[in-house]
Design a protein around this motif. Sequence first.
Motif, mmCIF file in Angstrom:
data_model
loop_
_atom_site.group_PDB
_atom_site.id
_atom_site.type_symbol
_atom_site.label_atom_id
_atom_site.label_comp_id
_atom_site.label_asym_id
_atom_site.label_seq_id
_atom_site.Cartn_x
_atom_site.Cartn_y
_atom_site.Cartn_z
ATOM 1 N N MET A 29 40.553 45.132 26.274
ATOM 2 C CA MET A 29 41.934 45.333 25.877
ATOM 3 C C MET A 29 41.983 45.749 24.415
ATOM 4 O O MET A 29 41.246 45.246 23.589
ATOM 5 C CB MET A 29 42.730 44.035 26.042
ATOM 6 C CG MET A 29 43.231 43.784 27.434
ATOM 7 S SD MET A 29 44.128 42.236 27.552
ATOM 8 C CE MET A 29 45.789 42.819 27.621
ATOM 9 N N PHE A 74 35.622 38.010 29.502
ATOM 10 C CA PHE A 74 36.840 38.459 28.823
ATOM 11 C C PHE A 74 36.791 38.073 27.343
ATOM 12 O O PHE A 74 37.102 38.890 26.475
ATOM 13 C CB PHE A 74 38.068 37.849 29.497
ATOM 14 C CG PHE A 74 39.340 38.097 28.734
ATOM 15 C CD1 PHE A 74 39.980 39.318 28.822
ATOM 16 C CD2 PHE A 74 39.872 37.125 27.904
ATOM 17 C CE1 PHE A 74 41.140 39.569 28.096
ATOM 18 C CE2 PHE A 74 41.026 37.357 27.186
ATOM 19 C CZ PHE A 74 41.660 38.582 27.274
ATOM 20 N N SER A 111 36.995 40.631 24.272
ATOM 21 C CA SER A 111 38.352 40.782 23.751
ATOM 22 C C SER A 111 38.726 39.854 22.598
ATOM 23 O O SER A 111 39.789 40.018 22.010
ATOM 24 C CB SER A 111 39.358 40.568 24.887
ATOM 25 O OG SER A 111 39.136 41.506 25.906
ATOM 26 N N GLU A 166 37.034 39.564 35.231
ATOM 27 C CA GLU A 166 37.491 39.897 33.875
ATOM 28 C C GLU A 166 38.852 40.597 33.864
ATOM 29 O O GLU A 166 39.715 40.295 33.039
ATOM 30 C CB GLU A 166 36.433 40.775 33.209
ATOM 31 C CG GLU A 166 36.704 41.074 31.773
ATOM 32 C CD GLU A 166 35.616 41.930 31.153
ATOM 33 O OE1 GLU A 166 35.922 42.598 30.162
ATOM 34 O OE2 GLU A 166 34.480 41.935 31.661
ATOM 35 N N LYS A 167 39.075 41.527 34.782
ATOM 36 C CA LYS A 167 40.346 42.269 34.839
ATOM 37 C C LYS A 167 41.509 41.346 35.208
ATOM 38 O O LYS A 167 42.610 41.465 34.671
ATOM 39 C CB LYS A 167 40.264 43.422 35.844
ATOM 40 C CG LYS A 167 39.322 44.518 35.420
ATOM 41 C CD LYS A 167 39.899 45.279 34.253
ATOM 42 C CE LYS A 167 38.983 46.422 33.876
ATOM 43 N NZ LYS A 167 39.369 47.047 32.637
ATOM 44 N N GLU A 171 42.394 39.312 32.254
ATOM 45 C CA GLU A 171 43.155 40.160 31.328
ATOM 46 C C GLU A 171 44.634 40.201 31.727
ATOM 47 O O GLU A 171 45.521 40.081 30.883
ATOM 48 C CB GLU A 171 42.549 41.556 31.346
ATOM 49 C CG GLU A 171 43.134 42.526 30.373
ATOM 50 C CD GLU A 171 42.384 43.854 30.410
ATOM 51 O OE1 GLU A 171 43.072 44.891 30.459
ATOM 52 O OE2 GLU A 171 41.147 43.861 30.395
#
Length: 94
Positions: A1, A32, A36, A80-81, A84
């Motif tokens: 991100m 993540f 990020s 991970e997505k 997010e």
Amino acid sequence: MSKAAFAGLKAVQEIRFHLCQTSKGSEGVRNFLLKSYKNMKAASPATPILIREASGVEGGLVARYDFGLEKKSSLEGLDEKAVEKAVAAALSGA
């Protein structure tokens, strides 16, 4: 991100991530954070971002807003997505 994706972080008083260092269920949270965390901190350096690691703990997210309001989200087993998306929802106050 990207840094811009974390613009809502300024509306949050604190964000806490709970995860296990070794479990498969917390793998998405670990990935993540590895990718990020820097962008999150750069988007709002004054906002505390706490990472709580403990053996056997389910992956989770706690966002604290004004007046002590807290919202909890389970991140256990998410990739991970999906983590997010859960973080983006917490930052938007949803």
